[in-house]
Design a protein around this motif. Structure first.
Motif, PDB file in Angstrom:
ATOM      1  N   ALA A 170       6.133 -13.460  -7.837  1.00  0.00           N
ATOM      2  CA  ALA A 170       4.668 -13.212  -7.386  1.00  0.00           C
ATOM      3  C   ALA A 170       4.077 -11.969  -7.345  1.00  0.00           C
ATOM      4  CB  ALA A 170       4.603 -14.041  -5.938  1.00  0.00           C
ATOM      5  N   THR A 171       2.652 -11.894  -7.108  1.00  0.00           N
ATOM      6  CA  THR A 171       1.939 -10.722  -7.010  1.00  0.00           C
ATOM      7  C   THR A 171       1.376 -10.738  -5.619  1.00  0.00           C
ATOM      8  OG1 THR A 171       0.035 -11.600  -7.954  1.00  0.00           O
ATOM      9  CG2 THR A 171       1.514 -10.562  -9.511  1.00  0.00           C
ATOM     10  N   TYR A 172       1.537  -9.293  -5.016  1.00  0.00           N
ATOM     11  CA  TYR A 172       0.919  -9.212  -3.508  1.00  0.00           C
ATOM     12  C   TYR A 172       0.025  -7.964  -3.619  1.00  0.00           C
ATOM     13  CZ  TYR A 172       4.714 -12.588  -2.348  1.00  0.00           C
ATOM     14  OH  TYR A 172       5.558 -13.433  -2.048  1.00  0.00           O
ATOM     15  N   PRO A 173      -1.218  -8.182  -3.310  1.00  0.00           N
ATOM     16  CA  PRO A 173      -1.891  -6.836  -2.676  1.00  0.00           C
ATOM     17  C   PRO A 173      -1.208  -6.037  -1.745  1.00  0.00           C
ATOM     18  CG  PRO A 173      -2.924  -8.603  -1.643  1.00  0.00           C
ATOM     19  CD  PRO A 173      -1.590  -9.303  -2.394  1.00  0.00           C
ATOM     20  N   ILE A 174      -1.566  -4.789  -1.835  1.00  0.00           N
ATOM     21  CA  ILE A 174      -0.986  -3.958  -0.734  1.00  0.00           C
ATOM     22  C   ILE A 174      -1.193  -4.371   0.769  1.00  0.00           C
ATOM     23  CG2 ILE A 174      -0.503  -1.444  -0.198  1.00  0.00           C
ATOM     24  CD1 ILE A 174       1.021  -2.678  -2.528  1.00  0.00           C
ATOM     25  N   GLU A 175      -2.606  -4.833   0.872  1.00  0.00           N
ATOM     26  CA  GLU A 175      -3.222  -5.308   2.089  1.00  0.00           C
ATOM     27  C   GLU A 175      -1.903  -6.442   2.666  1.00  0.00           C
ATOM     28  OE1 GLU A 175      -7.246  -6.451   1.903  1.00  0.00           O
ATOM     29  OE2 GLU A 175      -7.800  -5.047   0.690  1.00  0.00           O
ATOM     30  N   ALA A 176      -1.305  -7.003   2.054  1.00  0.00           N
ATOM     31  CA  ALA A 176      -0.258  -7.893   2.723  1.00  0.00           C
ATOM     32  C   ALA A 176       0.701  -7.299   3.383  1.00  0.00           C
ATOM     33  CB  ALA A 176       0.172  -8.749   1.653  1.00  0.00           C
ATOM     34  N   LEU A 177       0.925  -5.970   3.122  1.00  0.00           N
ATOM     35  CA  LEU A 177       1.932  -5.189   3.866  1.00  0.00           C
ATOM     36  C   LEU A 177       1.851  -5.389   5.414  1.00  0.00           C
ATOM     37  CD1 LEU A 177       4.191  -3.071   4.043  1.00  0.00           C
ATOM     38  CD2 LEU A 177       2.549  -1.256   3.889  1.00  0.00           C
ATOM     39  N   ALA A 178       0.560  -5.183   6.047  1.00  0.00           N
ATOM     40  CA  ALA A 178       0.511  -5.513   7.544  1.00  0.00           C
ATOM     41  C   ALA A 178       1.211  -6.721   7.946  1.00  0.00           C
ATOM     42  CB  ALA A 178      -1.090  -5.362   7.746  1.00  0.00           C
ATOM     43  N   ILE A 179       0.957  -7.748   7.097  1.00  0.00           N
ATOM     44  CA  ILE A 179       1.579  -9.195   7.381  1.00  0.00           C
ATOM     45  C   ILE A 179       2.857  -9.041   7.614  1.00  0.00           C
ATOM     46  CG2 ILE A 179       1.354 -11.654   6.784  1.00  0.00           C
ATOM     47  CD1 ILE A 179      -1.336 -11.298   5.630  1.00  0.00           C
ATOM     48  N   ALA A 180       3.424  -8.655   6.459  1.00  0.00           N
ATOM     49  CA  ALA A 180       4.967  -8.394   6.163  1.00  0.00           C
ATOM     50  C   ALA A 180       5.408  -7.750   7.444  1.00  0.00           C
ATOM     51  CB  ALA A 180       5.116  -7.898   4.850  1.00  0.00           C
ATOM     52  N   GLU A 181       5.033  -6.812   7.791  1.00  0.00           N
ATOM     53  CA  GLU A 181       5.264  -5.967   8.739  1.00  0.00           C
ATOM     54  C   GLU A 181       5.547  -6.619  10.244  1.00  0.00           C
ATOM     55  OE1 GLU A 181       4.790  -1.177   7.319  1.00  0.00           O
ATOM     56  OE2 GLU A 181       3.018  -2.216   8.386  1.00  0.00           O
ATOM     57  N   ARG A 182       4.187  -7.291  10.456  1.00  0.00           N
ATOM     58  CA  ARG A 182       4.125  -8.292  11.834  1.00  0.00           C
ATOM     59  C   ARG A 182       5.526  -8.975  11.752  1.00  0.00           C
ATOM     60  NH1 ARG A 182      -1.291  -8.280  10.604  1.00  0.00           N
ATOM     61  NH2 ARG A 182      -1.308 -10.354  10.213  1.00  0.00           N
ATOM     62  N   HIS A 183       5.625  -9.701  10.784  1.00  0.00           N
ATOM     63  CA  HIS A 183       6.760 -10.618  10.718  1.00  0.00           C
ATOM     64  C   HIS A 183       7.908 -10.229  10.954  1.00  0.00           C
ATOM     65  CE1 HIS A 183       4.771 -14.521   8.681  1.00  0.00           C
ATOM     66  NE2 HIS A 183       3.771 -13.816   8.985  1.00  0.00           N
ATOM     67  N   LEU A 184       8.269  -8.895  10.198  1.00  0.00           N
ATOM     68  CA  LEU A 184       9.627  -8.417  10.722  1.00  0.00           C
ATOM     69  C   LEU A 184       9.731  -7.831  12.074  1.00  0.00           C
ATOM     70  CD1 LEU A 184      10.015  -5.849   7.488  1.00  0.00           C
ATOM     71  CD2 LEU A 184      11.158  -7.998   8.037  1.00  0.00           C
ATOM     72  N   LEU A 185       8.483  -7.313  12.573  1.00  0.00           N
ATOM     73  CA  LEU A 185       8.641  -6.897  13.957  1.00  0.00           C
ATOM     74  C   LEU A 185       8.826  -8.087  14.872  1.00  0.00           C
ATOM     75  CD1 LEU A 185       7.870  -4.381  15.734  1.00  0.00           C
ATOM     76  CD2 LEU A 185       5.636  -5.349  16.132  1.00  0.00           C
ATOM     77  N   VAL A 186       8.753  -9.081  14.394  1.00  0.00           N
ATOM     78  CA  VAL A 186       8.770 -10.316  15.404  1.00  0.00           C
ATOM     79  C   VAL A 186      10.177 -11.095  15.325  1.00  0.00           C
ATOM     80  CG1 VAL A 186       6.686 -10.694  16.420  1.00  0.00           C
ATOM     81  CG2 VAL A 186       7.703 -11.940  14.421  1.00  0.00           C
ATOM     82  N   GLY A 187      10.833 -10.727  14.145  1.00  0.00           N
ATOM     83  CA  GLY A 187      12.079 -11.200  13.713  1.00  0.00           C
ATOM     84  C   GLY A 187      11.876 -12.465  12.754  1.00  0.00           C
ATOM     85  N   ASN A 188      10.867 -12.467  12.266  1.00  0.00           N
ATOM     86  CA  ASN A 188      10.408 -13.946  11.372  1.00  0.00           C
ATOM     87  C   ASN A 188      10.505 -13.262   9.889  1.00  0.00           C
ATOM     88  OD1 ASN A 188       9.555 -15.987  10.048  1.00  0.00           O
ATOM     89  ND2 ASN A 188       7.571 -16.246  11.051  1.00  0.00           N
ATOM     90  N   TYR A 189      11.773 -13.613   9.336  1.00  0.00           N
ATOM     91  CA  TYR A 189      12.274 -13.142   8.150  1.00  0.00           C
ATOM     92  C   TYR A 189      11.803 -14.231   6.956  1.00  0.00           C
ATOM     93  CZ  TYR A 189      14.609  -9.717  11.185  1.00  0.00           C
ATOM     94  OH  TYR A 189      15.142  -8.942  11.836  1.00  0.00           O
ATOM     95  N   SER A 190      11.122 -15.268   7.207  1.00  0.00           N
ATOM     96  CA  SER A 190      10.973 -16.120   6.292  1.00  0.00           C
ATOM     97  C   SER A 190      10.031 -15.785   5.114  1.00  0.00           C
ATOM     98  CB  SER A 190      10.322 -17.528   7.035  1.00  0.00           C
ATOM     99  OG  SER A 190       9.877 -18.652   6.019  1.00  0.00           O
ATOM    100  N   VAL A 191      10.287 -15.723   4.051  1.00  0.00           N
ATOM    101  CA  VAL A 191       9.205 -15.354   3.043  1.00  0.00           C
ATOM    102  C   VAL A 191       8.154 -16.361   2.495  1.00  0.00           C
ATOM    103  CG1 VAL A 191       9.055 -14.121   0.540  1.00  0.00           C
ATOM    104  CG2 VAL A 191      11.066 -13.856   1.751  1.00  0.00           C
TER     105      VAL A 191
END
Length: 476
Positions: free
Chosen positions: A132-153
């Motif tokens: 898939a393709t992702y805009p870099i603006e999605a980085l904030a969402i990914a980091e929030r998920h990692l922070l709370v331990g939600n690793y589901s892509v």
């Protein structure tokens, strides 16, 4: 999209089910990581990252390696690492274990993307977020998920869709094979066409020595409630569907509710699919009409009487109708969708179409019976049985057992590019199934239940059994 983009190859998985680092397994003589990087390079990215361990081979080749920002966090950690390093507004993501993804498909994803909105392929209400393709603006969402331990892509992609950073792109039936996930040796065998030397001879050119791609073949044992019920020689892949279709066509199950679970064993137990039933007491090995060994080329070595099969599956009661012109166009549609056959020339195919000639599903296998079991199994698992108002197209000849399988799935119309057997024709007539053979060019032979086919104007003078060709010309 004409703006620059970057790409990342996700190669940091632990490969537990494969038993070894899948990135370094050869596909047609090339390591999987090299094949995937070649695919990415041909899409034209400004920069390519590899998210994974610092293998000496990758370092020596000068690749830009990014380590996962968090251990044991799965592919999401690799995506975050690449997003943090890239200087472009869009990131193309590809997993190392998706070897069937093509340059053309990735270019379509890139072309449909923008700097602010990416594209994620979708099928059956699930995302394919690792191609898939992702805009870099999605980085904030990914980091929030990692922070709370939600690793589901999956959940990461879903959130990006909700925040309008991703658009869903439906995966067509012909594209589904691109998403073969090579997690196990069986999966890998489907993606991997083994290379053998061959002598190609032509009168005008003489002999030419060159490598050729050969379709893989391997045994699969099917166990039901701990009992070994069949050993099938098949093309690896879609093995759960193969087992599910086997259960349907052997009259062991009639609905998804009858199946509690279908699991595939690891390499330590060999190629085995284990089936557990919701009500184990209903399992009766005496119902099985097969010997324990089933060949990929002939399907079965024996069958119970035709009367025994008829007692299990009632005759078709479907008054659907299809235009003759629609049927004549099906072989071209099948050939266009047969990606593996086009590479190897060594696979049978079974394809399901609606009455307008639209491809619904396609399965390929070295064994024509296994290909049909996979197709029926797919329909069972998708809760689509019985398949009323559908046409089954077979790439080879039609035997009695192929007609029996079609009857088990409730398919009213069976057409084939090759010939039927006498028993297949008898079975079709008695089961009220339309049977067509020698569907080639502008010709076909109709052997049973002609009333479901609307013949084109000017064909009124054809015989009741034959349209466009006679048995004398069937090999033309």
């Amino acid at each position: 999209m004409s703006s620059p983009f970057s790409a990342v190859l996700l190669a940091g998985g632990r490969s537990r089910r494969m038993g070894r680092d899948k990135a370094f397994i050869n596909i047609v003589g090339v390591p999987l990581w090299r094949k995937q990087l070649d695919t990415l390079e041909r899409t034209g990215p400004a920069k390519i990252f590899i998210a994974g361990p610092s293998h000496a081979e990758w370092i020596a080749a000068g690749y830009d390696i990014v380590s996962d920002v968090r251990d044991a966090a799965g592919p999401l950690a690799g995506i975050v690492s690449a997003m943090r390093r890239t200087t472009t507004a869009l990131l193309l993501v590809l997993a190392v274990d998706l070897p069937q993804i093509t340059v053309e498909y990735l270019r379509q994803l890139i072309g449909a993307s923008s700097e602010r909105v990416g594209i994620v392929p979708t099928r059956e209400n699930r995302f394919e977020p690792l191609a898939a393709t992702y805009p870099i603006e999605a980085l904030a969402i990914a980091e929030r998920h990692l922070l709370v331990g939600n690793y589901s892509v999956q959940e990461f992609a879903a959130q990006c869709v909700r925040e309008e950073l991703l658009l869903k792109r439906p995966i067509s039936p012909t594209e589904s094979q691109l998403f073969l996930n090579a997690n196990t040796p069986a999966d890998l065998a489907l993606a991997q066409c083994e290379t053998r030397p061959v002598t190609r001879y032509a009168v005008a050119r003489g002999a030419l020595e060159q490598p050729d791609e050969i379709a893989a073949e391997a045994p699969l044992e099917i166990r039901v409630e701990g009992h070994s019920v069949a050993v099938v020689m098949r093309t690896p892949g879609h093995d759960r569907e193969l087992a599910a279709g086997f259960l349907v066509t052997e009259n062991l199950v009639r609905s998804p509710a009858d199946v509690f679970d279908i699991t595939q064993c690891g390499a330590s137990e060999g190629e085995v699919v284990k089936v557990t039933l919701t009500n184990p007491a209903t399992f009766d090995a005496a119902k099985l009409t097969r010997h324990v060994f089933s060949s990929s080329s002939c399907g079965v070595c024996s069958k119970a009487t035709i009367d025994a099969v008829r007692q299990s599956f009632p005759a078709i009661e479907d008054e659907c109708c299809v235009a003759a012109g629609t049927l004549l166009g099906l072989p071209d549609a099948l050939r266009a969708a047969q990606a593996t056959f086009n590479r190897t020339g060594g696979l049978h195919a079974c394809a399901l179409f609606d009455l307008q000639g639209n491809l619904v599903a396609l399965r390929e296998d070295v064994g024509r019976h296994s290909a049909l079991d996979k197709l029926v199994g797919q329909a069972l698992l998708a809760k689509q049985l019985p398949l009323r108002g559908h046409v089954l197209l077979l790439s080879g000849r039609v035997s009695f057992e192929m007609m029996q399988k079609a009857l088990a799935a409730g398919i009213p119309i069976v057409v084939a590019i090759s010939a039927p057997t006498t028993l297949a024709i008898d079975f079709a007539c008695e089961s009220n199934q339309t049977l067509v053979g020698f569907l080639r060019g502008e010709m076909m032979n109709i052997y049973a239940c002609r009333e479901r086919i609307a013949l084109t104007p000017g064909s009124a003078g054809t015989s009741p059994a034959v349209f466009g060709a006679s048995k004398k010309t069937r090999g033309a």
